[in-house]
Motif scaffolding. Structure first.
Motif, mmCIF file in Angstrom:
data_model
loop_
_atom_site.group_PDB
_atom_site.id
_atom_site.type_symbol
_atom_site.label_atom_id
_atom_site.label_comp_id
_atom_site.label_asym_id
_atom_site.label_seq_id
_atom_site.Cartn_x
_atom_site.Cartn_y
_atom_site.Cartn_z
ATOM 1 N N GLU A 548 0.861 -1.186 0.000
ATOM 2 C CA GLU A 548 0.000 0.000 0.000
ATOM 3 C C GLU A 548 0.897 1.236 0.000
ATOM 4 N N SER A 549 1.010 1.876 -1.159
ATOM 5 C CA SER A 549 1.933 2.997 -1.300
ATOM 6 C C SER A 549 1.498 3.900 -2.434
ATOM 7 N N ASP A 550 1.755 5.205 -2.274
ATOM 8 C CA ASP A 550 1.489 6.159 -3.357
ATOM 9 C C ASP A 550 2.641 6.210 -4.353
ATOM 10 N N PHE A 551 3.737 5.495 -4.046
ATOM 11 C CA PHE A 551 4.957 5.620 -4.839
ATOM 12 C C PHE A 551 5.327 4.286 -5.480
ATOM 13 N N ILE A 552 5.809 4.357 -6.723
ATOM 14 C CA ILE A 552 6.295 3.161 -7.409
ATOM 15 C C ILE A 552 7.217 3.597 -8.550
ATOM 16 N N LYS A 553 8.234 2.807 -8.839
ATOM 17 C CA LYS A 553 9.169 3.162 -9.907
ATOM 18 C C LYS A 553 8.651 2.678 -11.262
ATOM 19 N N SER A 554 9.046 3.376 -12.312
ATOM 20 C CA SER A 554 8.543 3.054 -13.646
ATOM 21 C C SER A 554 8.977 1.663 -14.089
ATOM 22 N N GLU A 555 10.211 1.232 -13.718
ATOM 23 C CA GLU A 555 10.667 -0.097 -14.138
ATOM 24 C C GLU A 555 9.838 -1.204 -13.474
ATOM 25 N N THR A 556 9.343 -0.929 -12.243
ATOM 26 C CA THR A 556 8.454 -1.887 -11.582
ATOM 27 C C THR A 556 7.132 -1.988 -12.323
ATOM 28 N N LEU A 557 6.601 -0.834 -12.732
ATOM 29 C CA LEU A 557 5.341 -0.822 -13.486
ATOM 30 C C LEU A 557 5.486 -1.536 -14.827
ATOM 31 N N LYS A 558 6.634 -1.359 -15.461
ATOM 32 C CA LYS A 558 6.895 -2.054 -16.728
ATOM 33 C C LYS A 558 6.814 -3.564 -16.523
ATOM 34 N N LYS A 559 7.389 -4.046 -15.403
ATOM 35 C CA LYS A 559 7.347 -5.478 -15.093
ATOM 36 C C LYS A 559 5.917 -5.926 -14.811
ATOM 37 N N LEU A 560 5.148 -5.118 -14.069
ATOM 38 C CA LEU A 560 3.759 -5.472 -13.768
ATOM 39 C C LEU A 560 2.934 -5.578 -15.044
ATOM 40 N N LYS A 561 3.191 -4.655 -15.988
ATOM 41 C CA LYS A 561 2.473 -4.684 -17.270
ATOM 42 C C LYS A 561 2.758 -6.001 -18.000
ATOM 43 N N GLU A 562 4.011 -6.409 -17.987
ATOM 44 C CA GLU A 562 4.394 -7.672 -18.630
ATOM 45 C C GLU A 562 3.661 -8.850 -17.985
ATOM 46 N N LEU A 563 3.547 -8.835 -16.656
ATOM 47 C CA LEU A 563 2.902 -9.935 -15.944
ATOM 48 C C LEU A 563 1.403 -9.988 -16.226
ATOM 49 N N VAL A 564 0.718 -8.836 -16.133
ATOM 50 C CA VAL A 564 -0.739 -8.867 -16.334
ATOM 51 C C VAL A 564 -1.087 -9.178 -17.789
ATOM 52 N N GLU A 565 -0.236 -8.734 -18.712
ATOM 53 C CA GLU A 565 -0.488 -9.069 -20.116
ATOM 54 C C GLU A 565 -0.320 -10.565 -20.375
ATOM 55 N N GLY A 566 0.438 -11.232 -19.506
ATOM 56 C CA GLY A 566 0.588 -12.684 -19.601
ATOM 57 C C GLY A 566 -0.503 -13.447 -18.858
ATOM 58 N N GLY A 567 -1.406 -12.687 -18.233
ATOM 59 C CA GLY A 567 -2.533 -13.323 -17.561
ATOM 60 C C GLY A 567 -2.433 -13.402 -16.056
ATOM 61 N N ALA A 568 -1.400 -12.789 -15.457
ATOM 62 C CA ALA A 568 -1.237 -12.839 -14.004
ATOM 63 C C ALA A 568 -2.267 -11.960 -13.304
ATOM 64 N N ILE A 569 -2.685 -12.384 -12.105
ATOM 65 C CA ILE A 569 -3.534 -11.550 -11.249
ATOM 66 C C ILE A 569 -2.620 -10.710 -10.356
ATOM 67 N N VAL A 570 -2.722 -9.392 -10.487
ATOM 68 C CA VAL A 570 -1.951 -8.453 -9.659
ATOM 69 C C VAL A 570 -2.946 -7.522 -8.993
ATOM 70 N N ILE A 571 -2.826 -7.359 -7.663
ATOM 71 C CA ILE A 571 -3.746 -6.468 -6.952
ATOM 72 C C ILE A 571 -2.961 -5.478 -6.103
ATOM 73 N N GLY A 572 -3.544 -4.295 -5.892
ATOM 74 C CA GLY A 572 -2.889 -3.301 -5.051
ATOM 75 C C GLY A 572 -3.441 -1.912 -5.250
ATOM 76 N N LYS A 573 -3.106 -1.055 -4.324
ATOM 77 C CA LYS A 573 -3.528 0.344 -4.361
ATOM 78 C C LYS A 573 -2.890 1.065 -5.548
ATOM 79 N N LYS A 574 -3.651 1.969 -6.132
ATOM 80 C CA LYS A 574 -3.156 2.752 -7.271
ATOM 81 C C LYS A 574 -2.093 3.748 -6.796
ATOM 82 N N PRO A 575 -0.858 3.649 -7.320
ATOM 83 C CA PRO A 575 0.194 4.602 -6.942
ATOM 84 C C PRO A 575 0.086 5.883 -7.775
#
Length: 641
Positions: A548-575
């Motif tokens: 739970e954080s308002d902050f996140i790095k762009s490279e982390t978001l890039k990785k999350l995009k790769e995971l969800v596009e592969g069908g992964a379930i990712v949950i969390g507060k919007k940074p």
């Protein structure tokens, strides 16, 4: 079945073996090791401690001490036992009298002087507070004196000069303009200062603040060590310091023991970090720029409590500053120490916590990552979950634990501690290392103890020989627990900050599921196939939970995009933005673009983990009204659960 009947050495319990204040004897060594062999202890991990006991004749690293260590190794070899050793005297962390001030842990110090400009200035700058008469300048900066002086709150833990706060994030605090220094007005006058600290400078018109920054040892020593073995703790951000330390404190052991190193003596240990903070090393400015992509010199006034550019920019710089300290400690102390162990045929054991670093990142450097749990005083398990997660992600079946540590232990016996050990196994631990077997140099009972520390566990226990049944039970159970891979449905991201420790999620276990934790160092290794998340070690997960954080790095978001596009379930507060000053402010636009896509298109959902798991079948369920706190662990081989 055969492994259960006759557990292999890997599955057997181990023990810390404390030599107390130089009170050591050959006959005691033989009897100690023979008694360990008799009941099923496979390894003794040697520590040398002084806690105010009468001093014995044997001095740490003396020829006599080295000879007794070699004798211990020869006896262990005869008995088909293993030996390990803590890398320094005391239990924390790496220090000794051979460590010079230059190679000691360093901290930033500064002095401040106000001057009036519009003329040639020639002034003796006050020398910052110094220890051990060792001081090196970092930079001397001048800037117009702010009209007001609202200083940064909580500076000691934001710059890691004293306290530690885990998961400390940047703040978007609005600071009055009259308290802010403009970066472009900061003048580097370092080249105008003589070796004697005299500043000669043609200062522009106006009132100026002169800050002289330098570094000096913090003065922390290894503890609790015998007097002849006590000295400065090494600089944890310097490979040069680690190499010099190894040469003075570890190499003599290797030279003396010869081919017993890497065979019988096959493991070297760094215990939990208990030696204060550190925030500088020679060349830190260069390493900072390499890691973060910008020059820190004009931001140094923040280390004196001044705001540079804005509240937000200053806090982002401090976040980068702490992150860099964590990165350098992980790489130049722990990872480099592991390399030195490997070069000498030894494994590296580490307890990766309580320091000014990212625990997940440090733990990943260990061949055997260790936690601790306590039996005396009160049981607690604060480190077992993240340490077992580190081992799972490393692909290791061995999760070590400094076991049954406590306060005062002569009143304890197997019936008192068994259920605590069972609880530890359910937290993921697969190897008990008893704390502690104290070396008994004389045949006197009850014998030496580790002051009031630990659970007294040695051949003078009245139940020692009867205790073999308990140790057989441990070996059989640990054999089972070391099979296959851990099963967990959830993987919880601990975030990008340093210092960083675990986010514990007992609500997941309460629902009958289990989870692992993952740090920023391993997140990049995750892959996804058919909606299942895979770690590099081969573990699988159904869902990734963000902090739970308002902050996140762009490279982390890039990785999350790769995971969800592969069908992964990712949950969390919007940074909202990056915590870092790297590529600021451009990087925030990149963050916003990713966030809009991931959360805006509902690819990442802001829902609780309970909501996700309520639709899944649990691993384990209690179907009675009995609300007993019952723990479980689940491992899976190719053909069995």
């Amino acid at each position: 079945e055969q492994g259960f009947k006759n557990p292999p050495n890997e599955a057997k319990a181990r023990t810390w073996w404390h030599w107390i204040s130089g009170n050591v004897s050959k006959s005691g060594i033989t009897k100690d090791l023979e008694s360990m062999k008799a009941v099923g202890i496979q390894e003794a991990q040697l520590f040398n401690i002084h806690l105010g006991f009468p001093k014995g004749p044997v001095k740490y690293l003396s020829e006599e001490w080295l000879g007794l260590f070699k004798f211990s190794a020869e006896e262990a070899k005869r008995l088909d036992l293993e030996l390990a050793f803590h890398n320094s005297a005391g239990w924390s962390s790496s220090g000794g009298p051979w460590v010079t001030e230059e190679n000691a842990m360093q901290t930033v110090v500064f002095s401040e002087l106000n001057i009036k400009g519009g003329k040639e200035i020639k002034v003796q700058l006050p020398k910052p507070q110094t220890k051990y008469e060792y001081y090196k300048d970092i930079a001397v900066l001048a800037f117009p004196k702010p009209k007001a002086t609202q200083k940064i709150e909580g500076l000691d833990y934001k710059i890691l000069s004293e306290g530690i706060r885990k998961h400390l994030l940047a703040e978007n605090k609005v600071i009055p303009q009259e308290s802010i220094i403009s970066k472009k007005t900061v003048i580097d006058v370092t080249s105008k200062v003589s070796e004697q600290g005299i500043l000669e400078w043609k200062a522009p018109v106006g009132e100026f603040v002169i800050l002289r920054f330098g570094h000096t040892p913090i003065g922390t020593q290894n503890r609790p060590a015998p007097p002849e073995a006590r000295g400065l703790e090494i600089d944890k951000m310097s490979k040069t310091a680690v190499d010099a330390y190894w040469k003075g404190g570890v190499q003599p052991i290797i030279d003396k023991l010869g081919d017993l190193i890497g065979t019988t003596v096959n493991n070297c240990l760094i215990d939990s970090y208990e030696v204060e903070t550190t925030n500088w090393t020679a060349g830190f400015d260069t390493q900072f720029e390499n890691l973060r992509g910008y020059d820190l010199i004009s931001f140094l006034p923040t280390l004196a409590g001044y705001y540079v550019e804005s509240g937000e920019v200053s806090e982002r710089f401090l976040w980068d500053f702490r992150r860099t300290i964590g990165d350098l400690i992980a790489e130049n102390y722990y990872a480099h120490f592991a390399e030195l162990c490997h070069k000498n045929g030894m494994k590296f054991s580490v307890e990766p916590y309580w320091g000014p670093f990212d625990n997940m990142q440090v733990g990943a450097t260990g061949d055997i990552v260790m936690c601790e749990f306590w039996s005396g005083g009160y049981p607690f398990f604060d480190s077992a979950k993240f340490v077992s997660s580190i081992a799972h992600l490393n692909g290791s079946a061995i999760i070590g634990a400094e076991a049954f540590t406590g306060i005062g232990g002569w009143d304890k016996h197997p019936a008192d501690i068994k259920s605590i050990g069972d609880q530890a196994w359910s937290q993921g631990i697969t190897r008990f290392i008893f704390h502690s077997y104290v070396h008994q140099p004389w045949d006197v009972a009850p014998g030496l103890a580790l002051s009031y520390h630990g659970f007294d566990f040695n051949r003078n226990n009245t139940w020692w020989n009867q205790g073999k049944g308990f140790l057989d039970y441990i070996a059989r159970s640990q054999f089972l627990l070391q099979q296959g891979k851990n099963v967990a449905d959830v993987i919880v991201f601990t975030g990008e900050s340093s210092p960083n420790t675990a986010f514990l999620k007992p609500e997941i276990k309460a629902m009958g599921f289990d989870y692992d934790l993952i740090g920023a160092n391993k997140l990049k290794d995750l892959t996804v196939k058919d909606g299942i998340i895979y770690s590099s070690g081969g573990n699988t997960y159904m869902v990734l939970v963000l902090p739970e954080s308002d902050f996140i790095k762009s490279e982390t978001l890039k990785k999350l995009k790769e995971l969800v596009e592969g069908g992964a379930i990712v949950i969390g507060k919007k940074p909202m933005q990056s915590p870092s000053l790297t590529d600021y402010p451009k990087n925030d636009e990149v963050v916003k673009t990713y966030v809009d896509e991931l959360w805006g298109k509902d690819l990442v959902k802001d829902i609780s983990v309970s909501e996700v798991l309520s639709e899944k079948t649990p691993d384990f369920k209690i179907e009675t009204s009995d609300q007993t706190d019952l723990s479980f662990i689940h491992r899976k081989t190719d053909d069995a659960d």
